[in-house]
Design a protein around this motif. Structure first.
Motif, PDB file in Angstrom:
ATOM      1  N   SER A 181      -0.703 -10.725   0.668  1.00 28.18           N
ATOM      2  CA  SER A 181       0.101  -9.527   0.431  1.00 28.18           C
ATOM      3  C   SER A 181       1.552  -9.693   0.862  1.00 28.18           C
ATOM      4  O   SER A 181       2.425  -8.939   0.419  1.00 28.18           O
ATOM      5  CB  SER A 181      -0.525  -8.322   1.152  1.00 28.18           C
ATOM      6  N   GLY A 197      -1.692  -1.749  -4.052  1.00 25.47           N
ATOM      7  CA  GLY A 197      -2.185  -1.995  -2.704  1.00 25.47           C
ATOM      8  C   GLY A 197      -3.367  -2.946  -2.681  1.00 25.47           C
ATOM      9  O   GLY A 197      -4.361  -2.719  -3.368  1.00 25.47           O
ATOM     10  N   ARG A 248       0.829  -1.198   0.000  1.00 22.31           N
ATOM     11  CA  ARG A 248       0.000   0.000   0.000  1.00 22.31           C
ATOM     12  C   ARG A 248       0.870   1.257   0.000  1.00 22.31           C
ATOM     13  O   ARG A 248       1.970   1.266   0.496  1.00 22.31           O
ATOM     14  CB  ARG A 248      -0.947  -0.010   1.194  1.00 22.31           C
ATOM     15  N   LYS A 249       0.358   2.292  -0.619  1.00 20.00           N
ATOM     16  CA  LYS A 249       0.967   3.627  -0.727  1.00 20.00           C
ATOM     17  C   LYS A 249       2.085   3.705  -1.762  1.00 20.00           C
ATOM     18  O   LYS A 249       2.290   4.758  -2.355  1.00 20.00           O
ATOM     19  CB  LYS A 249       1.476   4.124   0.632  1.00 20.00           C
ATOM     20  N   ILE A 250       2.825   2.595  -1.987  1.00 19.33           N
ATOM     21  CA  ILE A 250       3.883   2.655  -2.995  1.00 19.33           C
ATOM     22  C   ILE A 250       3.539   1.850  -4.239  1.00 19.33           C
ATOM     23  O   ILE A 250       4.302   1.845  -5.198  1.00 19.33           O
ATOM     24  CB  ILE A 250       5.238   2.172  -2.427  1.00 19.33           C
ATOM     25  N   SER A 251       2.386   1.159  -4.222  1.00 20.69           N
ATOM     26  CA  SER A 251       1.959   0.410  -5.394  1.00 20.69           C
ATOM     27  C   SER A 251       0.436   0.377  -5.435  1.00 20.69           C
ATOM     28  O   SER A 251      -0.213   1.246  -4.842  1.00 20.69           O
ATOM     29  CB  SER A 251       2.556  -0.996  -5.378  1.00 20.69           C
TER      30      SER A 251
END
Length: 278
Positions: free
Chosen positions: A68, A46, A41-44
């Motif tokens: 995940s 998510g 999450r937040k960098i891809s």
């Protein structure tokens, strides 16, 4: 993998990245790292998990499912409903379908924006027994509804520390080496409320389909709740657990609920760079 098309889908708050891999473009060895990178999450993109649809010799398709953290899971109830709608919308299967999972063959039916998916009959069922957790005795139920689950009854769903206590039970020696998912359940009039610490996500999720089934069957064992059992998830959405009494317990389990398309897209090269680092 450049240009791989995907759907971002949510089943009662459990979210997944789903893509068609029938051409074998993504190799099995690359799947764990890809799941970790894309689900971050937040960098891809998510998500709670990655689902890849592949060809099957005996069913409409088979899936590869990864949490995940990159671990492969036998089953995921909410993902099974989402992948069924994905397969129907992409003409991979009709409204009624079967697909292969590590937990066995799953039957599903698409009902507009909702999906009803059959789960494997529960195994390793133990109702209401004492479990020592760091010197505290917890009254729990455990079973495998495709993946292992523990159900812990609570008086108020808002009070338990799901992260701390959930982690302790998840790694408890009684469930080693595979570990378990942990469900905190409050029985209410006409429904039950559930919060789940999910193995593989390693934290609380907004819903868990196989956990809803475990919680519902604990309720049935406690007070003979009628089918379908109404389950309130942490997202505020409802899941419905259908069951029938069978010799020795309960079977013919179906999980019904929403399977929403959040957006569709194409995986970009920078996301793939992240995958290569995982």
């Amino acid at each position: 993998m450049t240009g791989l098309q995907f759907y971002k889908m949510s089943g009662s708050g459990n979210d997944f990245i789903i893509a068609d891999n029938r051409d074998g473009k993504i190799a099995k060895d690359d799947m764990p790292g890809l799941a970790k990178a894309l689900c971050a999450r937040k960098i891809s993109i998510g998500a709670d998990g990655l689902v890849l649809v592949e060809n099957s010799d005996q069913c409409d398709f088979k899936w590869q499912f990864y949490n995940s953290d990159g671990s492969e899971a036998e089953m995921c109830g909410n993902a099974s409903r989402c992948v069924a709608r994905f397969a129907y919308l992409n003409k991979i299967a009709g409204e009624k379908m079967t697909f292969e999972t590590l937990a066995g063959v799953i039957h599903a039916e698409v009902l507009g924006e909702t999906v009803k998916a059959g789960l494997t009959d529960p195994t390793d069922v133990k109702y209401f027994y004492a479990l020592d957790v760091d010197g505290t005795t917890c009254n729990v139920t455990s079973m495998n509804t495709g993946v292992p689950h523990v159900v812990l009854l609570v008086g108020n769903i808002e009070k338990p520390d799901v992260e701390e206590l959930g982690r302790k039970i998840r790694y408890h020696e009684a469930f080693a080496p595979a570990g378990t998912n942990v469900n905190f359940v409050e029985f209410r009039r006409g429904e039950l409320a559930v919060r789940t610490y999910e193995r593989g996500v390693e934290g609380e999720t907004l819903a868990c389909g196989t956990g809803a089934v475990a919680a519902a069957l604990a309720r049935v064992a406690a007070d003979a709740a009628l089918s379908p059992v109404k389950v309130l998830t942490r997202s505020g959405g409802y899941l419905y657990v259908h069951y029938k009494r069978v010799p020795g317990g309960y079977g013919n389990i179906f999980l019904e609920g929403d399977a929403n398309i959040i957006y569709t897209g194409e995986i970009g090269p920078d996301a793939l760079k992240l995958a290569q680092k995982k």
